[in-house]
Design a protein around this motif. Structure first.
Motif, PDB file in Angstrom:
ATOM      1  N   ARG A  80      12.461 -33.023 -27.906  1.00 53.62           N
ATOM      2  CA  ARG A  80      11.427 -33.203 -26.874  1.00 53.62           C
ATOM      3  C   ARG A  80      11.048 -31.862 -26.251  1.00 53.62           C
ATOM      4  NH1 ARG A  80       9.441 -37.883 -25.277  1.00 53.62           N
ATOM      5  NH2 ARG A  80      10.590 -39.664 -26.016  1.00 53.62           N
ATOM      6  N   TYR A  81      12.065 -31.053 -25.991  1.00 53.26           N
ATOM      7  CA  TYR A  81      11.827 -29.751 -25.373  1.00 53.26           C
ATOM      8  C   TYR A  81      10.933 -28.893 -26.283  1.00 53.26           C
ATOM      9  CZ  TYR A  81      12.750 -24.956 -23.978  1.00 53.26           C
ATOM     10  OH  TYR A  81      12.588 -23.653 -23.613  1.00 53.26           O
ATOM     11  N   LEU A  82      11.267 -28.901 -27.581  1.00 53.12           N
ATOM     12  CA  LEU A  82      10.501 -28.075 -28.530  1.00 53.12           C
ATOM     13  C   LEU A  82       9.091 -28.633 -28.746  1.00 53.12           C
ATOM     14  CD1 LEU A  82      13.491 -27.408 -30.894  1.00 53.12           C
ATOM     15  CD2 LEU A  82      12.259 -25.653 -29.621  1.00 53.12           C
ATOM     16  N   LEU A  83       8.962 -29.956 -28.677  1.00 54.24           N
ATOM     17  CA  LEU A  83       7.629 -30.566 -28.787  1.00 54.24           C
ATOM     18  C   LEU A  83       6.777 -30.159 -27.571  1.00 54.24           C
ATOM     19  CD1 LEU A  83       5.690 -32.482 -30.258  1.00 54.24           C
ATOM     20  CD2 LEU A  83       6.700 -34.372 -28.994  1.00 54.24           C
ATOM     21  N   GLY A  84       7.419 -30.095 -26.426  1.00 53.41           N
ATOM     22  CA  GLY A  84       6.721 -29.662 -25.209  1.00 53.41           C
ATOM     23  C   GLY A  84       6.187 -28.246 -25.363  1.00 53.41           C
TER      24      GLY A  84
ATOM     25  N   LYS B 215      10.822 -35.478 -19.538  1.00 54.12           N
ATOM     26  CA  LYS B 215      11.662 -36.447 -20.250  1.00 54.12           C
ATOM     27  C   LYS B 215      12.942 -35.755 -20.746  1.00 54.12           C
ATOM     28  CE  LYS B 215      12.541 -40.403 -22.230  1.00 54.12           C
ATOM     29  NZ  LYS B 215      12.904 -41.566 -21.432  1.00 54.12           N
ATOM     30  N   ALA B 216      12.786 -34.523 -21.253  1.00 52.57           N
ATOM     31  CA  ALA B 216      13.957 -33.764 -21.739  1.00 52.57           C
ATOM     32  C   ALA B 216      14.934 -33.521 -20.593  1.00 52.57           C
ATOM     33  CB  ALA B 216      13.502 -32.443 -22.349  1.00 52.57           C
ATOM     34  N   LEU B 217      14.381 -33.265 -19.417  1.00 47.15           N
ATOM     35  CA  LEU B 217      15.219 -33.016 -18.230  1.00 47.15           C
ATOM     36  C   LEU B 217      15.968 -34.288 -17.813  1.00 47.15           C
ATOM     37  CD1 LEU B 217      15.785 -30.662 -16.300  1.00 47.15           C
ATOM     38  CD2 LEU B 217      14.043 -31.566 -14.787  1.00 47.15           C
ATOM     39  N   GLU B 218      15.289 -35.408 -17.974  1.00 46.22           N
ATOM     40  CA  GLU B 218      15.926 -36.700 -17.669  1.00 46.22           C
ATOM     41  C   GLU B 218      17.141 -36.922 -18.573  1.00 46.22           C
ATOM     42  OE1 GLU B 218      13.691 -40.491 -18.034  1.00 46.22           O
ATOM     43  OE2 GLU B 218      12.324 -39.485 -16.626  1.00 46.22           O
ATOM     44  N   ILE B 219      16.994 -36.532 -19.836  1.00 42.26           N
ATOM     45  CA  ILE B 219      18.070 -36.772 -20.816  1.00 42.26           C
ATOM     46  C   ILE B 219      19.216 -35.770 -20.628  1.00 42.26           C
ATOM     47  CG2 ILE B 219      18.623 -36.924 -23.305  1.00 42.26           C
ATOM     48  CD1 ILE B 219      15.572 -37.519 -23.736  1.00 42.26           C
ATOM     49  N   ASN B 220      18.861 -34.497 -20.412  1.00 45.15           N
ATOM     50  CA  ASN B 220      19.889 -33.453 -20.283  1.00 45.15           C
ATOM     51  C   ASN B 220      19.571 -32.565 -19.075  1.00 45.15           C
ATOM     52  OD1 ASN B 220      21.690 -31.373 -20.556  1.00 45.15           O
ATOM     53  ND2 ASN B 220      21.231 -30.957 -22.715  1.00 45.15           N
ATOM     54  N   LYS B 221      20.470 -32.573 -18.085  1.00 47.46           N
ATOM     55  CA  LYS B 221      20.206 -31.848 -16.835  1.00 47.46           C
ATOM     56  C   LYS B 221      20.848 -30.471 -16.809  1.00 47.46           C
ATOM     57  CE  LYS B 221      19.401 -35.673 -13.679  1.00 47.46           C
ATOM     58  NZ  LYS B 221      18.980 -36.643 -14.664  1.00 47.46           N
ATOM     59  N   TYR B 222      21.390 -30.028 -17.951  1.00 54.88           N
ATOM     60  CA  TYR B 222      22.162 -28.775 -17.938  1.00 54.88           C
ATOM     61  C   TYR B 222      21.534 -27.644 -18.746  1.00 54.88           C
ATOM     62  CZ  TYR B 222      25.522 -32.004 -16.056  1.00 54.88           C
ATOM     63  OH  TYR B 222      26.129 -32.940 -15.269  1.00 54.88           O
ATOM     64  N   PHE B 223      20.333 -27.867 -19.224  1.00 58.99           N
ATOM     65  CA  PHE B 223      19.709 -26.847 -20.065  1.00 58.99           C
ATOM     66  C   PHE B 223      18.725 -26.035 -19.233  1.00 58.99           C
ATOM     67  CE2 PHE B 223      16.753 -25.669 -23.679  1.00 58.99           C
ATOM     68  CZ  PHE B 223      17.638 -24.786 -24.271  1.00 58.99           C
TER      69      PHE B 223
ATOM     70  N   TRP C 250      16.465 -23.724 -19.818  1.00 56.57           N
ATOM     71  CA  TRP C 250      15.087 -23.418 -20.232  1.00 56.57           C
ATOM     72  C   TRP C 250      14.098 -24.553 -19.935  1.00 56.57           C
ATOM     73  CZ3 TRP C 250      13.880 -18.610 -20.787  1.00 56.57           C
ATOM     74  CH2 TRP C 250      14.849 -17.707 -21.219  1.00 56.57           C
ATOM     75  N   VAL C 251      14.581 -25.765 -19.829  1.00 55.29           N
ATOM     76  CA  VAL C 251      13.668 -26.875 -19.479  1.00 55.29           C
ATOM     77  C   VAL C 251      13.199 -26.668 -18.042  1.00 55.29           C
ATOM     78  CG1 VAL C 251      13.361 -29.369 -19.398  1.00 55.29           C
ATOM     79  CG2 VAL C 251      15.068 -28.418 -20.903  1.00 55.29           C
ATOM     80  N   TYR C 252      14.161 -26.342 -17.149  1.00 52.95           N
ATOM     81  CA  TYR C 252      13.812 -26.106 -15.744  1.00 52.95           C
ATOM     82  C   TYR C 252      12.833 -24.938 -15.641  1.00 52.95           C
ATOM     83  CZ  TYR C 252      17.851 -28.961 -14.313  1.00 52.95           C
ATOM     84  OH  TYR C 252      18.727 -29.975 -14.103  1.00 52.95           O
ATOM     85  N   TYR C 253      13.143 -23.893 -16.361  1.00 60.57           N
ATOM     86  CA  TYR C 253      12.325 -22.672 -16.334  1.00 60.57           C
ATOM     87  C   TYR C 253      10.866 -22.977 -16.690  1.00 60.57           C
ATOM     88  CZ  TYR C 253      10.549 -18.194 -18.151  1.00 60.57           C
ATOM     89  OH  TYR C 253       9.799 -17.094 -18.419  1.00 60.57           O
ATOM     90  N   ASN C 254      10.679 -23.654 -17.857  1.00 57.85           N
ATOM     91  CA  ASN C 254       9.318 -23.938 -18.328  1.00 57.85           C
ATOM     92  C   ASN C 254       8.598 -24.927 -17.419  1.00 57.85           C
ATOM     93  OD1 ASN C 254       9.314 -22.173 -20.491  1.00 57.85           O
ATOM     94  ND2 ASN C 254      10.226 -23.658 -21.881  1.00 57.85           N
ATOM     95  N   LEU C 255       9.353 -25.903 -16.947  1.00 59.32           N
ATOM     96  CA  LEU C 255       8.764 -26.889 -16.046  1.00 59.32           C
ATOM     97  C   LEU C 255       8.349 -26.209 -14.735  1.00 59.32           C
ATOM     98  CD1 LEU C 255       8.173 -29.830 -16.391  1.00 59.32           C
ATOM     99  CD2 LEU C 255      10.397 -30.390 -15.442  1.00 59.32           C
ATOM    100  N   GLY C 256       9.183 -25.277 -14.277  1.00 59.37           N
ATOM    101  CA  GLY C 256       8.870 -24.504 -13.068  1.00 59.37           C
ATOM    102  C   GLY C 256       7.565 -23.754 -13.232  1.00 59.37           C
ATOM    103  N   ILE C 257       7.370 -23.161 -14.400  1.00 60.23           N
ATOM    104  CA  ILE C 257       6.131 -22.404 -14.662  1.00 60.23           C
ATOM    105  C   ILE C 257       4.917 -23.345 -14.655  1.00 60.23           C
ATOM    106  CG2 ILE C 257       4.882 -21.009 -16.372  1.00 60.23           C
ATOM    107  CD1 ILE C 257       7.573 -19.858 -17.218  1.00 60.23           C
ATOM    108  N   ILE C 258       5.074 -24.495 -15.334  1.00 56.69           N
ATOM    109  CA  ILE C 258       3.945 -25.445 -15.408  1.00 56.69           C
ATOM    110  C   ILE C 258       3.557 -25.912 -14.006  1.00 56.69           C
ATOM    111  CG2 ILE C 258       3.265 -27.766 -16.164  1.00 56.69           C
ATOM    112  CD1 ILE C 258       4.635 -27.217 -18.797  1.00 56.69           C
TER     113      ILE C 258
END
Lengths: 263, 473
Positions: free
Chosen positions: A99-103, A121-129, A131-139
């Motif tokens: 999901r993260y890579l599709l994003g 959705k990726a953040l919902e599944i895994n809260k410890y990665f 780079w998801v937070y980073y990219n979501l923060g930018i968006i």
């Protein structure tokens, strides 16, 4: 008469044999049926393997993400990243890496909303990665939703870097990419270090937008001297000291130095 | 005993299919995705939508998927199961028709049984019948069309016994036209094949003209007219439906640019090394890549020609040419390229044609149980079977050509077996020629595998009978 008996005996043997074999055969077929169903998902995804060295080059900074190279064939090479990760998400719905890579693909194909949906959705599944937070923060920052951006980035900076590195090592989808790097541990660690600093700069920018000049100053100060993007640090400090909430210079620097990244 | 062998040749594969039916899974990738979408479209929105968004792929298989989906919904099961049943049924029909055809060639029953059995358990035939790719839908119709042609040919040469007269000729022609229409609805190349496939009938008209047998000429003309009336009527109606619904007077919409790409590749300057790579590419990409660099092998892959035509299409769309003009350009330029390097083109097409022998073990797009996968994908079985069957098919084709040239009795009443052989070979030849103009992907060969295996049976039978006679002496 004898022939008739022989015939009947033959049929009898056949029926007994069938009665013995049939239950175990049916059991075997049911078991195989379930196994093959699962296996078919993995095989389906494997047919869409894209040209992973390209994503590895993006990770190492040698190449920039290009819309044209997110889904299609170029010079006989399959750059079908979007198709691949879309397939993976369709079949492995609970896989956060896919999901993260599709994003990431969606974002660079100009589908920001879709990217945001996949990152969330990726953040919902895994809260410890991280780079998801980073990219979501930018968006969120790009959408001028500074509060959500600050929340996400604050959570990102609280994460343990080693867990993110461990996730990168464990996930098959990430491994397909970083295994093409010349020196994976060094690149991944250095990128993560840079990502943490960039997240801090972005968070500081969110503070500035909200008028939190002191926390912004403190955050940039806590990064020390070894900063990857000292220009941003200087501009944030200058703005915080002069109580300036926004500047074109900072927007430009963020756009250039803090893009959506792979890992 | 012989009857038992024949029965077993049909029954054992049937048991095998039941096992495969429950333990294999169809994998939807590449073209299969497109087929699935089209099937879904027909199933949910009807044929009108199929035509409106066309020209689409050939309709028969798309309709079969839609029917499978309908049955799947009705029985509340995956549509893969009805589709697999259709696949097995089509394979069974192919085996039945192949057996009938081998009877026409007077093949010994044990040899015929062995070939039937192999068709039923062959990794390629079972694999291709249980996946979501269209080829299997053409298998039985091709064998049946060849069988029907032979039957028609034989009756044309037995006027005295043929009581149905002109009406009989028209009926036979209409059936053959209908069968080719069925083939066309799976493989659009049938349109080009039919015209040349019927050359023995044209030739017979000439012979009859020389011998002033005007009644025979009349019957032959009626026969041919019935074929083209039914075939072209069906194809024309389909094209018209496309024209009304989407503005394209076409059967399918993906041939002109593909043709240009392949012709363009063959017209490029050749070196001895490039031709060597082309020969190495015939058994498969893996053989080529073991002996040549990836760039050298890539030149002969579909990707290279796809890149060529994609670039050209982009260039033409930048010029903002109308769609009709783009097609016109691709066709005209293909003809120009073909004629400007004719010898090179024919030579490379001849090399390309040899791909038809390497059909076995090209299995894909089906997930098997682990134990079966270990066997099917093991190198000795994959390459061993592929090599053995390639050699057998090649040898059979050579023996067939030799027999056809040695005993030219195709046009008299004594040579009926010879005529049967001529039509089997005739179909293989024109089918291969049509695809050699483009690019022979392994799955394009599958529809003629049963015909190739019939030639193998014929060749073994010939060798058997020749050596048997010598041994008796």
């Amino acid at each position: 008469m004898i022939n008739k008996l022989k015939n009947q005996a033959g049929w009898g043997v056949l029926i007994i044999l069938a009665a013995c074999i049939l239950p175990s055969l049916i059991k075997h077929m049911i078991k195989e049926h379930q196994l093959v169903n699962e296996k078919s998902k993995i095989i389906t995804i494997s047919y869409y393997f894209p040209h992973f060295p390209y994503f590895a080059d993006i990770v190492s900074g040698e190449k920039q993400p290009n819309k044209e190279l997110m889904d299609g064939y170029h010079f006989s090479r399959p750059y079908i990243f979007h198709t691949y990760y879309q397939r993976a998400v369709d079949l492995l719905t609970d896989n956060d890496s896919a999901r993260y890579l599709l994003g990431f693909c969606d974002y660079y194909m100009g589908q920001g909303k879709e990217a945001q949906k996949h990152y969330e959705k990726a953040l919902e599944i895994n809260k410890y990665f991280f780079w998801v937070y980073y990219n979501l923060g930018i968006i969120y920052f790009q959408e001028q939703d500074y509060l959500r951006s600050a929340t996400v980035l604050t959570n990102a900076l609280r994460l343990n870097k080693n867990i993110t590195l461990e996730i990168l090592h464990q996930s098959a989808f990430y491994r397909q990419i970083w295994r093409n790097l010349p020196n994976p541990p060094q690149v991944l660690e250095s990128n993560l270090q840079e990502g943490f600093q960039d997240a801090a700069f972005l968070l500081a920018s969110c503070y500035l937008k909200a008028g939190g000049f002191d926390p912004a100053l403190q955050l940039v100060g806590s990064l020390g001297q070894n900063q990857y993007h000292q220009d941003i640090g200087r501009v944030v400090q200058k703005m915080a000291l002069s109580h300036q909430r926004s500047s074109d210079e900072l927007e430009r620097l963020i756009k250039v130095y803090i893009p959506i990244r792979l890992f | 005993m012989r009857k038992l062998v024949i029965k077993l040749a049909f029954i054992i594969p049937f048991v095998w299919w039941i096992y495969l039916f429950f333990t294999t899974q169809i994998i939807i990738v590449f073209d299969a995705e497109g087929y699935e979408q089209i099937g879904k479209m027909i199933h949910l929105q009807g044929w009108h939508e199929f035509f409106r968004t066309g020209p689409q792929r050939e309709p028969f298989f798309s309709g079969l998927i839609a029917l499978s989906m309908l049955l799947g919904d009705f029985f509340k099961i995956s549509y893969f199961y009805p589709l697999k049943i259709f696949g097995a049924a089509f394979l069974f029909l192919t085996m039945v028709f192949s057996y009938r055809l081998m009877k026409k060639l007077s093949v010994h029953q044990v040899i015929a049984a062995a070939v039937i059995f192999y068709l039923g358990v062959s990794p390629v035939m079972t694999n291709s019948s249980m996946r979501l790719w269209s080829e299997f839908a053409a298998y039985p119709w091709i064998v049946l069309a060849v069988w029907w042609t032979i039957r028609s040919w034989q009756s044309m040469n037995h006027w005295a016994e043929d009581r149905q007269g002109f009406w009989g000729a028209a009926r036979k022609g209409a059936v053959l036209g209908g069968l080719f229409l069925l083939i066309m609805s799976v493989k659009a190349s049938a349109e080009a094949i039919l015209i040349v496939y019927l050359w023995p009938f044209y030739w017979q008209i000439l012979i009859s003209y020389r011998s002033k047998n005007y009644i025979q000429i009349k019957r032959l003309v009626i026969f041919l007219a019935a074929i083209f009336l039914v075939f072209e009527g069906g194809v024309g109606s389909y094209k018209l439906a496309n024209y009304i619904s989407n503005g394209h007077y076409q059967y399918t919409g993906r041939w002109d640019w593909a043709l240009w790409g392949y012709v363009k590749r063959r017209s490029e300057p050749m070196t001895f090394r490039k031709v060597e790579a082309a020969v190495a590419f015939v058994p498969g990409m893996d053989v080529c890549s073991k002996n040549f660099t990836p760039e050298e092998c890539n030149f002969w892959s579909t990707r290279y020609s796809d890149d060529l035509d994609a670039d050209k299409s982009k260039e033409l769309s930048n010029k903002k040419l109308a769609e009709g003009e783009t097609t016109k350009f691709f066709v005209q330029d293909s003809i120009r390229l073909l004629t400007s390097s004719l010898f090179q083109q024919v030579g490379l097409m001849f090399i390309e044609a040899h791909k038809i022998f390497f059909w076995e073990s090209q299995i894909a797009f089906v997930a098997y149980p682990n134990w079966l996968e270990a066997i099917l994908y093991s190198n000795p079985l994959m390459y061993g079977l592929k090599t053995i069957l390639a050699l057998l098919c090649w040898g059979a084709v050579v023996i067939t050509i030799f027999c056809l040239c040695q005993r030219k009795r195709w046009f008299n009443q004594k040579g009926q077996e010879q005529a049967a052989l001529l039509f089997v070979f005739n179909f293989i030849f024109w089918y291969t020629a049509a695809y050699s103009l483009y690019f022979i992907v392994d799955r394009y060969i599958f529809p003629i595998v049963s015909l190739l295996m019939i030639l193998v049976a014929f060749a073994i039978n010939q060798i058997w009978s020749t050596f048997g006679k010598k041994a008796k002496r």
